[in-house]
Design a protein around this motif. Structure first.
Motif, mmCIF file in Angstrom:
data_model
loop_
_atom_site.group_PDB
_atom_site.id
_atom_site.type_symbol
_atom_site.label_atom_id
_atom_site.label_comp_id
_atom_site.label_asym_id
_atom_site.label_seq_id
_atom_site.Cartn_x
_atom_site.Cartn_y
_atom_site.Cartn_z
ATOM 1 N N ILE A 381 0.831 -1.198 0.000
ATOM 2 C CA ILE A 381 0.000 0.000 0.000
ATOM 3 C C ILE A 381 0.871 1.254 0.000
ATOM 4 O O ILE A 381 0.617 2.221 -0.721
ATOM 5 C CB ILE A 381 -0.957 -0.002 1.216
ATOM 6 C CG1 ILE A 381 -1.995 -1.121 1.059
ATOM 7 C CG2 ILE A 381 -1.642 1.346 1.377
ATOM 8 C CD1 ILE A 381 -2.881 -1.323 2.283
ATOM 9 N N SER A 382 1.916 1.226 0.789
ATOM 10 C CA SER A 382 2.814 2.373 0.870
ATOM 11 C C SER A 382 3.515 2.631 -0.457
ATOM 12 O O SER A 382 3.645 3.772 -0.905
ATOM 13 C CB SER A 382 3.849 2.142 1.978
ATOM 14 O OG SER A 382 4.800 3.166 2.002
ATOM 15 N N LYS A 383 3.951 1.552 -1.113
ATOM 16 C CA LYS A 383 4.715 1.689 -2.349
ATOM 17 C C LYS A 383 3.847 2.042 -3.553
ATOM 18 O O LYS A 383 4.363 2.510 -4.577
ATOM 19 C CB LYS A 383 5.482 0.400 -2.647
ATOM 20 C CG LYS A 383 6.715 0.195 -1.789
ATOM 21 C CD LYS A 383 7.731 1.310 -1.985
ATOM 22 C CE LYS A 383 8.257 1.362 -3.397
ATOM 23 N NZ LYS A 383 9.171 2.525 -3.614
ATOM 24 N N MET A 384 2.544 1.824 -3.448
ATOM 25 C CA MET A 384 1.669 2.130 -4.572
ATOM 26 C C MET A 384 1.379 3.625 -4.687
ATOM 27 O O MET A 384 0.821 4.074 -5.687
ATOM 28 C CB MET A 384 0.350 1.361 -4.459
ATOM 29 C CG MET A 384 0.505 -0.137 -4.704
ATOM 30 S SD MET A 384 -1.058 -0.999 -4.699
ATOM 31 C CE MET A 384 -1.686 -0.544 -6.290
ATOM 32 N N LYS A 385 1.740 4.398 -3.706
ATOM 33 C CA LYS A 385 1.492 5.838 -3.757
ATOM 34 C C LYS A 385 2.389 6.491 -4.824
ATOM 35 O O LYS A 385 3.520 6.060 -5.039
ATOM 36 C CB LYS A 385 1.774 6.477 -2.400
ATOM 37 C CG LYS A 385 0.825 6.043 -1.293
ATOM 38 C CD LYS A 385 1.214 6.702 0.032
ATOM 39 C CE LYS A 385 0.365 6.157 1.180
ATOM 40 N NZ LYS A 385 0.750 6.741 2.479
ATOM 41 N N PRO A 437 -12.549 11.194 5.282
ATOM 42 C CA PRO A 437 -13.183 12.301 6.013
ATOM 43 C C PRO A 437 -12.261 13.511 6.173
ATOM 44 O O PRO A 437 -12.733 14.627 6.416
ATOM 45 C CB PRO A 437 -13.513 11.680 7.375
ATOM 46 C CG PRO A 437 -13.568 10.206 7.134
ATOM 47 C CD PRO A 437 -12.521 9.963 6.098
ATOM 48 N N ASN A 438 -10.954 13.297 6.034
ATOM 49 C CA ASN A 438 -9.986 14.379 6.248
ATOM 50 C C ASN A 438 -9.248 14.754 4.967
ATOM 51 O O ASN A 438 -8.116 15.239 5.013
ATOM 52 C CB ASN A 438 -8.970 13.947 7.323
ATOM 53 C CG ASN A 438 -9.641 13.474 8.596
ATOM 54 O OD1 ASN A 438 -10.436 14.202 9.187
ATOM 55 N ND2 ASN A 438 -9.330 12.251 9.018
ATOM 56 N N TRP A 439 -9.888 14.490 3.815
ATOM 57 C CA TRP A 439 -9.171 14.645 2.550
ATOM 58 C C TRP A 439 -8.629 16.055 2.317
ATOM 59 O O TRP A 439 -7.619 16.238 1.634
ATOM 60 C CB TRP A 439 -10.056 14.220 1.385
ATOM 61 C CG TRP A 439 -11.306 15.038 1.170
ATOM 62 C CD1 TRP A 439 -12.555 14.769 1.628
ATOM 63 C CD2 TRP A 439 -11.421 16.252 0.408
ATOM 64 N NE1 TRP A 439 -13.446 15.721 1.225
ATOM 65 C CE2 TRP A 439 -12.782 16.656 0.463
ATOM 66 C CE3 TRP A 439 -10.525 17.041 -0.301
ATOM 67 C CZ2 TRP A 439 -13.246 17.809 -0.163
ATOM 68 C CZ3 TRP A 439 -10.986 18.185 -0.930
ATOM 69 C CH2 TRP A 439 -12.336 18.562 -0.866
ATOM 70 N N GLU A 440 -9.263 17.057 2.877
ATOM 71 C CA GLU A 440 -8.823 18.428 2.638
ATOM 72 C C GLU A 440 -7.492 18.747 3.323
ATOM 73 O O GLU A 440 -6.776 19.657 2.910
ATOM 74 C CB GLU A 440 -9.897 19.409 3.108
ATOM 75 C CG GLU A 440 -11.163 19.362 2.242
ATOM 76 C CD GLU A 440 -12.254 20.268 2.759
ATOM 77 O OE1 GLU A 440 -12.392 21.381 2.217
ATOM 78 O OE2 GLU A 440 -12.952 19.872 3.703
ATOM 79 N N PHE A 444 -2.384 14.642 -1.141
ATOM 80 C CA PHE A 444 -3.232 14.107 -2.219
ATOM 81 C C PHE A 444 -2.887 12.657 -2.549
ATOM 82 O O PHE A 444 -3.737 11.877 -2.974
ATOM 83 C CB PHE A 444 -3.104 14.986 -3.473
ATOM 84 C CG PHE A 444 -1.945 14.639 -4.371
ATOM 85 C CD1 PHE A 444 -2.077 13.708 -5.395
ATOM 86 C CD2 PHE A 444 -0.694 15.231 -4.193
ATOM 87 C CE1 PHE A 444 -1.018 13.383 -6.222
ATOM 88 C CE2 PHE A 444 0.368 14.905 -5.006
ATOM 89 C CZ PHE A 444 0.212 13.976 -6.031
ATOM 90 N N ARG A 445 -1.624 12.264 -2.357
ATOM 91 C CA ARG A 445 -1.217 10.889 -2.671
ATOM 92 C C ARG A 445 -1.889 9.895 -1.736
ATOM 93 O O ARG A 445 -2.243 8.778 -2.138
ATOM 94 C CB ARG A 445 0.300 10.758 -2.584
ATOM 95 C CG ARG A 445 1.036 11.613 -3.614
ATOM 96 C CD ARG A 445 2.529 11.553 -3.435
ATOM 97 N NE ARG A 445 2.925 11.970 -2.087
ATOM 98 C CZ ARG A 445 4.124 11.759 -1.566
ATOM 99 N NH1 ARG A 445 5.039 11.124 -2.261
ATOM 100 N NH2 ARG A 445 4.399 12.185 -0.348
ATOM 101 N N ASP A 446 -2.090 10.289 -0.478
ATOM 102 C CA ASP A 446 -2.791 9.413 0.465
ATOM 103 C C ASP A 446 -4.272 9.297 0.104
ATOM 104 O O ASP A 446 -4.868 8.223 0.233
ATOM 105 C CB ASP A 446 -2.648 9.967 1.888
ATOM 106 C CG ASP A 446 -1.214 9.889 2.385
ATOM 107 O OD1 ASP A 446 -0.573 8.849 2.157
ATOM 108 O OD2 ASP A 446 -0.733 10.866 2.979
ATOM 109 N N VAL A 447 -4.844 10.404 -0.375
ATOM 110 C CA VAL A 447 -6.254 10.381 -0.778
ATOM 111 C C VAL A 447 -6.420 9.488 -2.011
ATOM 112 O O VAL A 447 -7.326 8.651 -2.086
ATOM 113 C CB VAL A 447 -6.761 11.810 -1.086
ATOM 114 C CG1 VAL A 447 -8.231 11.778 -1.499
ATOM 115 C CG2 VAL A 447 -6.565 12.718 0.118
ATOM 116 N N GLU A 448 -5.514 9.662 -2.988
ATOM 117 C CA GLU A 448 -5.606 8.869 -4.225
ATOM 118 C C GLU A 448 -5.476 7.386 -3.941
ATOM 119 O O GLU A 448 -6.231 6.575 -4.484
ATOM 120 C CB GLU A 448 -4.513 9.322 -5.201
ATOM 121 C CG GLU A 448 -4.657 8.777 -6.615
ATOM 122 C CD GLU A 448 -4.118 7.358 -6.807
ATOM 123 O OE1 GLU A 448 -4.549 6.691 -7.755
ATOM 124 O OE2 GLU A 448 -3.261 6.945 -6.002
#
Length: 962
Positions: A381-385, A437-440, A444-448
């Motif tokens: 999951i970490s590397k897919m960012k 819930p905290n996307w703002e 952005f990479r974590d949101v994607e």
């Protein structure tokens, strides 16, 4: 040597000189002593400064060694041996300084001599070779290049060898094991230790040799205290350590007893670990880390293979020890898989995948294994960012490599889902509920990646695991909870293109969620329709949204009625034609707009409105096309600027394409008649047919008209038939070959749909079309124009396909209605196609058509004159075609044509009985000078079943042509 010819070897010479050099090259290869002349030229030093000539000479010698040396006499062997020894002296002399490509070619030639002469004719080959090592580093380097070349000829598994070469290579390796490998191994150790500081490149090449040879020599020659000590020491030498990693990798990959393999790996790993090599920081050189990662991958894969062998052999005790050893190596895998450098990480994905596959066989998992799985999932999951450096605006090679790497990680993710579905879902749920819930306030990479993981779940966790979506909130799955959060969090308002694209992909993948909770549909519709989708600043987002919106609407068409008019209203500006007049200022490209029109058509047709209301909506939808089309056509005909003419032609073609795509909303459940839209689409057809009269860019416009007519054949009934003659009339005015060929599938489609009902219409169409095809095919073209020749060939095949469609759908009345002379012309064209054409698919079609005509007309009540035609033309064709020199029975397509010709003969016998047998026995076959006993055998075979006769038929002509 022909010095004038040799001057043409340079890349800057003219074509005439180059041609003369090539001719001289072929002459020397063909000449019995040409290779000797080249050997002398190479070794006498006259061309020392001319690499082109030296390489030329070596190529001539190579041709001799590959083709004739194996049958050489003792004198030639002596010359070759002298040449090899001279080359070793030359290449060992530091003053020579030949370039690498020359030295590699010399090494290859020596390896070609070696595989012929060793061990029988030159048993002391390696003794002679080893003696050259005293000449200095250049000689040592040459020695290593020769060993690598020998590996390519004898060992390399990627080189395909025939049975004789494989036997030869086995004999060579056996002889080397008995006589020389100990000396070779000693020489490698001496070379590595002697040159590690002064010539590290030689030590690296020597390590390469060790890695190649270890696969088939005794492992103890390398895996001993002496060798291992220096290998470990080299891991800390900057210029050598990458080659050491490759060498150790090759040692670990050697085929061995699984218990011995496990012990060998553990020994190596413990020693490497003791030196702290695996504890390198991420600041370390990326190339070295990649080599280490590859080494860890080889270690893991080798241990898994060893474990599999032990399990298969029921050696559970040692299998457990190997599994324990493997578990100890997993932390190394996780460390390199999680490396910041994707190339380093990618090197160890094989280990990760194989480890997961192994765990599937040992469930239930131990606590340690579960911990490894969780670590692996976390790392994936970490590397897919996305990296900070990813350029979303201009994706280049680096971005393409990351996306390919991400696909590798996705495979591991899917495999983890199969291993432990609940673990995977719970981890994804944690990521999603923590992020959306905290996307703002989140990167952005974590949101994607949160949205991406949701999307990937649909493929990784099949619905068989449990219904993803339920109308009962108490039974809602984790994915349903995530989808609800995806919509309610309003993450679609995030400005980043990657998140928007992932959002649209996800809502379309899970359209069944909206069937359970349709109250969320309006929010998604608005996302597509506003600045997040169709009106986004990014063309990439707009384009993808156009396609995905089409899928979204089709999947939820039953829920769209309430939003239909509002959606169409909001899409209204997107329906405007993108024309040269408006400067192509449209938000969507022509291709994107096709999806918009198709989606709008689906919305109208699937609605619950009355036919009158649907008609009104459809008229409004197509109004931009109706209002602009004739004006665009007029401008095309008046325009004199070629560039603008082309622009108008493409725009008109696109307008017809948009109307065609709109009609895709109709189906067998909701037809064009039931929707009250017949009049609208027939009016459009009238308008579009005007494009056939355009004076320029006929091919572009004809494509649009044909495409629309194809759709109307599907959607309309007999309403289309009155318009086909108009289309044909325009088409037959000086058509190009390709235009005519492309029109035939439309006629075939009409025949397939209307069958015998089309006969009256087709009667008048048939001969004008056939005559035009004959005229176009017979029009002379430039013999060198391969494109024109292929187009004619395809038109001929299309013509036969047209006739085949007529007989396949039993529209025989069309053929019967033709004047006798015309029908004869058509039948003779089939004979020519069966016998004269060198095109097996066309020949097969012709014989197939004959067979069906025979079934229909070959009896006593057939068409007048057809019986005579069978005897005078069809039967001879069944023999003349296969006897042609160009008729290759071994070719698959030709064999099918032969099979059809056999069925033709069999069908004639079925229809006419002994009459045909007597004719063949007494009249036709004797004319071909076939022996009486073979005639009798052939006729006897004709009385058997079709399958038996087809088999015999092929044997008969195989004998006849031999």
């Amino acid at each position: 040597m022909d010095e004038l010819a040799l001057q043409g070897l340079g890349s800057l010479t003219d074509s005439g000189s180059q041609a003369r050099a090539v001719q001289y090259f072929e002459e020397l290869k063909a000449c019995e002593d040409g290779w000797k002349l080249c050997a002398q030229a190479f070794t006498n030093g006259n061309y020392q400064g001319n690499d082109h000539v030296k390489f030329f000479c070596l190529q001539v010698i190579e041709d001799y060694l590959k083709k004739r040396y194996i049958n050489s006499n003792s004198d030639e062997h002596t010359v070759v041996k002298s040449f090899v020894m001279a080359c070793l002296q030359i290449e060992g002399d530091e003053r020579t300084q030949n370039k690498n490509f020359i030295r590699n070619k010399v090494a290859q030639l020596i390896s070609l001599v070696y595989v012929v002469d060793y061990p029988h004719r030159w048993p002391a080959f390696f003794t002679d070779l080893l003696q050259t090592l005293n000449l200095g580093p250049m000689a040592v380097d040459m020695y290593l290049r020769i060993l690598l070349a020998i590996d390519t000829e004898v060992v390399d598994r990627e080189v395909i060898h025939n049975q004789d070469e494989t036997a030869r290579n086995t004999m060579i390796k056996d002889a080397m094991r008995d006589q020389y490998v100990v000396q070779l191994a000693e020489s490698w150790f001496q070379i590595m230790t002697r040159y590690e500081d002064t010539h590290p490149e030689i030590t690296c090449r020597c390590l390469d040799v060790v890695g190649k040879y270890v696969s088939w020599i005794d492992i103890n020659l390398v895996a001993n205290d002496q060798f291992v000590t220096i290998l470990l020491r080299y891991l800390n030498k900057l210029l050598i350590r990458e080659s050491v990693c490759d060498c150790i990798y090759d040692i670990m990959s050697k085929g061995m007893d699984p218990v011995a393999k496990t012990k060998l790996i553990d020994t190596f790993v413990n020693l490497i670990e003791a030196q702290g090599v695996f504890n390198t920081s991420e600041d370390e050189d990326g190339d070295f880390l990649s080599k280490l990662s590859k080494l860890v991958n080889g270690i893991g894969v080798s241990l898994i293979i060893a474990w599999q062998k032990l399990v298969k052999g029921n050696d559970q005790e040692n299998a457990n020890l190997t599994l324990q050893s493997l578990e100890n190596k997993v932390p190394f895998m996780l460390r390199f898989l999680g490396d910041e450098d994707d190339h380093v990480s990618g090197e160890v994905t094989g280990f990760a995948q194989d480890y997961i596959a192994l765990l599937k066989q040992v469930v239930p998992l131990s606590p340690r294994q579960r911990e490894n799985v969780e670590g692996l999932l976390y790392t994936i999951i970490s590397k897919m960012k996305y990296d900070d450096s990813y350029n979303f605006e201009e994706e280049g090679e680096d971005e393409a490599m990351f996306l390919e790497y991400r696909k590798q990680l996705k495979v591991i993710f899917n495999n983890l889902a199969l291993l432990d579905t609940d673990l995977l879902i719970s981890n994804v749920l944690n990521v999603v509920t923590r992020t959306l819930p905290n996307w703002e306030s989140v990167d952005f990479r974590d949101v994607e990646i949160a949205v991406c993981l949701m999307y990937m779940l649909g493929e990784a966790v099949p619905t068989s695991h449990g219904q993803h979506f339920s109308g009962n909130p108490s039974k809602a799955s984790a994915l349903q909870e995530m989808m609800r959060l995806l919509i309610k969090s309003r993450v679609s308002y995030h400005g980043h293109t990657s998140i928007l694209l992932q959002f649209f992909e996800t809502v379309v993948r899970y359209d069944k969620f909206f069937q359970c909770e349709p109250e969320h549909i309006p929010e998604v519709l608005m996302a597509f329709l506003d600045e997040r989708g169709f009106r986004n600043q990014s063309g990439k987002v707009r384009s993808r949204a156009s396609y995905l919106f089409s899928r979204f609407v089709k999947g939820l068409r039953q829920h769209m009625n309430a939003y239909l008019e509002d959606v169409l209203k909001r899409m209204n500006d997107l329906l405007a034609l993108n024309t040269p007049d408006n400067g192509y200022q449209h938000l969507l490209s022509d291709d994107d707009q096709l999806f918009i029109y198709e989606t709008a058509g689906v919305l109208v047709v699937a609605s619950d409105f009355s036919p009158q209301k649907k008609q009104e909506l459809m008229r409004n939808l197509l109004a931009p096309i109706v209002s602009k089309f004739e004006g665009l056509l007029t401008k095309l005909n008046r325009e004199t600027d070629e560039e603008k003419q082309l622009a108008y032609a493409r725009c008109i073609n696109n307008a017809m394409g948009l109307a065609s795509r709109t009609s895709k909303g109709f189906s067998s459940q909701q037809t064009i008649k039931q929707s009250g839209c017949v009049e609208i689409f027939t009016e459009l057809l009238k308008i579009f047919l005007q494009a056939l009269n355009a004076s320029v860019h006929r091919p572009i416009l004809h494509v649009g008209v044909r495409q629309y007519m194809h759709r109307m054949v599907v959607c309309l009934g007999e309403e289309i038939l009155p318009y086909v003659p108009i289309a044909l009339e325009n088409l037959l005015k000086n058509p190009e070959t390709k235009e005519l060929y492309d029109f035939i599938p439309l006629i075939n489609q009409l025949i397939m749909k209307f069958k015998t009902d089309i006969a009256p219409f087709l009667n008048n169409l048939f001969m004008p079309l056939v005559s035009t095809i004959f005229r176009v095919i017979s029009t002379p073209t430039d013999e060198r124009d391969q494109i024109a020749a292929n187009e004619k060939k395809m038109l001929e095949r299309g013509y036969f396909q047209f006739l085949s469609t007529i007989v396949s759908y039993q529209v025989y009345d069309v053929l019967k209605a033709q004047a006798g002379q015309n029908l004869d012309q058509v039948l003779m064209s089939l004979i020519q196609g069966a016998v004269e054409l060198q095109d097996p698919p066309s020949q097969k079609l012709c014989f197939n058509i004959f067979r069906k005509l025979i079934e229909e007309w070959g009896g006593t009540n057939g068409v007048m004159g057809f019986t005579d035609f069978m005897y005078k033309s069809i039967i001879p064709a069944c023999f003349l075609a296969p006897l042609k020199p160009t008729f290759d029975i071994t070719d698959g397509q030709t064999a099918l044509a032969l099979g059809e010709s056999a069925l033709c003969l069999k069908t004639i016998v079925d229809k006419r009985g002994d009459e045909v047998i007597n004719y063949l026995q007494s009249e036709y076959l004797p004319q071909l000078n076939i022996p009486p006993e073979l005639i009798q055998e052939f006729c006897q075979a004709l009385r058997t079943d079709s399958k038996t006769f087809r088999n015999y038929h092929k044997i008969f002509f195989t004998k006849a042509k031999s």
